[in-house]
Design an enzyme around this catalytic site. Structure first.
Site, PDB file in Angstrom:
ATOM      1  N   CYS A 155      -6.942  -0.460   9.043  1.00  0.00           N
ATOM      2  CA  CYS A 155      -5.843   0.221   8.066  1.00  0.00           C
ATOM      3  C   CYS A 155      -6.384   0.360   6.573  1.00  0.00           C
ATOM      4  O   CYS A 155      -6.341   1.414   6.280  1.00  0.00           O
ATOM      5  CB  CYS A 155      -4.519  -0.412   8.012  1.00  0.00           C
ATOM      6  SG  CYS A 155      -4.587  -1.959   7.610  1.00  0.00           S
ATOM      7  N   HIS A 237       0.512  -1.976   2.292  1.00  0.00           N
ATOM      8  CA  HIS A 237      -0.719  -2.452   1.202  1.00  0.00           C
ATOM      9  C   HIS A 237      -0.716  -1.389   0.132  1.00  0.00           C
ATOM     10  O   HIS A 237      -0.548  -0.304   0.285  1.00  0.00           O
ATOM     11  CB  HIS A 237      -2.077  -2.346   1.888  1.00  0.00           C
ATOM     12  CG  HIS A 237      -2.336  -2.992   3.247  1.00  0.00           C
ATOM     13  ND1 HIS A 237      -2.226  -4.512   3.323  1.00  0.00           N
ATOM     14  CD2 HIS A 237      -2.751  -2.729   4.398  1.00  0.00           C
ATOM     15  CE1 HIS A 237      -2.273  -4.982   4.648  1.00  0.00           C
ATOM     16  NE2 HIS A 237      -2.737  -3.746   5.194  1.00  0.00           N
TER      17      HIS A 237
END
Ligand SMILES: NC(=O)c1ccc[n+]([C@@H]2O[C@H](COP(=O)([O-])OP(=O)(O)OC[C@H]3O[C@@H](n4cnc5c(N)ncnc54)[C@H](OP(=O)(O)O)[C@@H]3O)[C@@H](O)[C@H]2O)c1
Length: 360
Positions: A155, A237
């Site tokens: 990711c 994130h």
């Protein structure tokens, strides 16, 4: 890296896709594949009966056992689930398998896929060396055309590629970009109860972290390094990125924003105007959009956090770790099956089908 495994021919109507590992990533990829008109889900695997089987049954995905062991297959029937067999049975009806097993577990499956004559796509928890080829739609779709197996990068790497590849393409003639980034990583996925930290900031002491260099597995001309810290959050994130542009780049803050606005799967919003000032509001926006599980496939860039000062570009971006790689897996299927050579055409097809699937 074209190969002898089942390549798509004009006579094939639908690409038959199996999902080995129906967890966080696997269940999302299954829905994204099912949404497409050129591919279908022929099976998903679970290791043993658990609540995830109910989801597969509700969606109409044939359920298989991760293993060929008769006793483990029988356990599904005993728990009230119709199980169509073991992994080999699923592979016998697949053109391509998406390995969504836990990180480092997938590696042991590659030989099984090869022996079954099925193309395979691994996830970012596996090493690049496993397949010798990695994938990100914007970076190297063409390099993956017709390949037998690949790895959709993590990711974080996917997020970095989305915004850095168009910058690199613009700056290539002038000498290319040089990147330093700090990855502020979520501690665990929302569904994980066994990971932390829950009250600490944990630096990744392997310096540089693997994230930046992993970008070079899909775009080896980007000079990039990274540091990482894990923080007690489960939802996204954040990357704090510094890019040195070559002399004569000809860019401004505004033209970089325009470039990203025209890049598939990058979402630019102004934090001050929209009051989206943290990952909490980004995730609330994602839930408002209406995709299943509140997913956000796009990389979120705060417009007012982007600033070009001299030749140095500063920006922040947020990554929905459970979902940015999902449309990439769909594009990777088309690359391996050699059914769409233009990544932007594939991305447009993938994204509009997912939107329709979610009733948007
Ligand atoms: N989660 C993220 O944020 C994220 C983002 C990008 C990439 N990735 C990568 O995607 C991959 C999958 O991660 P995930 O988060 O989806 O993990 P996950 O939620 O733990 O799901 C993995 C699934 O695979 C099943 N499984 C266990 N052993 C298996 C085996 N030997 N063969 C096949 N399946 C097996 C698991 O067990 P059951 O069948 O018992 O349920 C589970 O359903 C990893 O490589 C990871 O690094 C994860």
């Amino acid at each position: 890296m074209g190969g002898p495994l089942r390549a798509m021919s004009k006579a094939d109507v639908m690409i038959r896709v199996g999902i080995n590992g129906y967890g966080t990533i696997g269940k999302r990829v299954a829905d994204a594949v099912a949404a497409q008109d050129d591919m279908q889900i022929v099976g998903v695997t679970k290791t043993s009966p658990s609540f995830g089987c109910d989801l597969a049954v509700r969606k109409g995905y044939p359920l298989f056992c991760t293993f060929d062991d008769a006793e483990r297959i029988a356990a599904f029937g005993q728990a009230g689930y119709e199980c169509h067999g073991g992994l080999s049975d699923m592979l016998s009806v697949c053109d391509v398998v998406i390995d969504c097993s836990p990180g480092k577990v997938g590696a042991q499956n590659l030989e099984i896929y090869r022996q079954s004559g099925v193309k395979s796509i691994f996830q970012g928890g596996e090493k690049h060396a496993l397949t010798g080829l990695s994938y990100t739609s914007s970076a190297n779709h063409a390099e993956n055309l017709g390949a037998d197996c690949t790895r959709v990068v993590s990711c974080n790497t996917t997020g970095l590629s989305r915004t850095l590849v168009p910058l690199q393409e613009h700056c290539l003639e002038a000498g290319g970009i040089s990147v330093n980034c700090v990855m502020i990583r979520r501690a665990a996925d929302p569904g994980d109860s066994g990971k932390g930290p829950i009250n600490a900031i944990k630096p990744v002491l392997k310096v540089p972290s693997h994230h930046g260099p992993d970008v070079m597995t899909v775009r080896n001309d980007i000079d990039i390094t990274s540091l990482a810290v894990a923080v007690p959050t489960t939802i996204m994130h954040v990357h704090a990125i510094t890019v040195t542009l070559p002399q004569g780049h000809g860019l401004s803050t505004e033209s970089i924003l325009d470039m990203w606005k025209n890049t598939p799967r990058v979402l630019i919003m102004n934090g001050a105007n929209t009051r989206i000032t943290s990952t909490a509001e980004v995730m609330e926006l994602a839930r408002d959009i209406g995709r299943t599980w509140g997913d956000l496939h796009e990389i979120f860039v705060w417009e007012d956090g982007v600033s070009l000062q001299g030749d140095t570009l500063y920006y922040f971006q947020a990554i929905h770790q459970e979902s940015d790689v999902i449309p990439e897996n769909v594009d990777a299927i088309r690359a391996l099956m050699d059914s769409e050579s233009d990544w932007k055409a594939s991305a447009a097809k993938t994204d509009s089908a997912i939107a329709r699937f979610n009733g948007l």
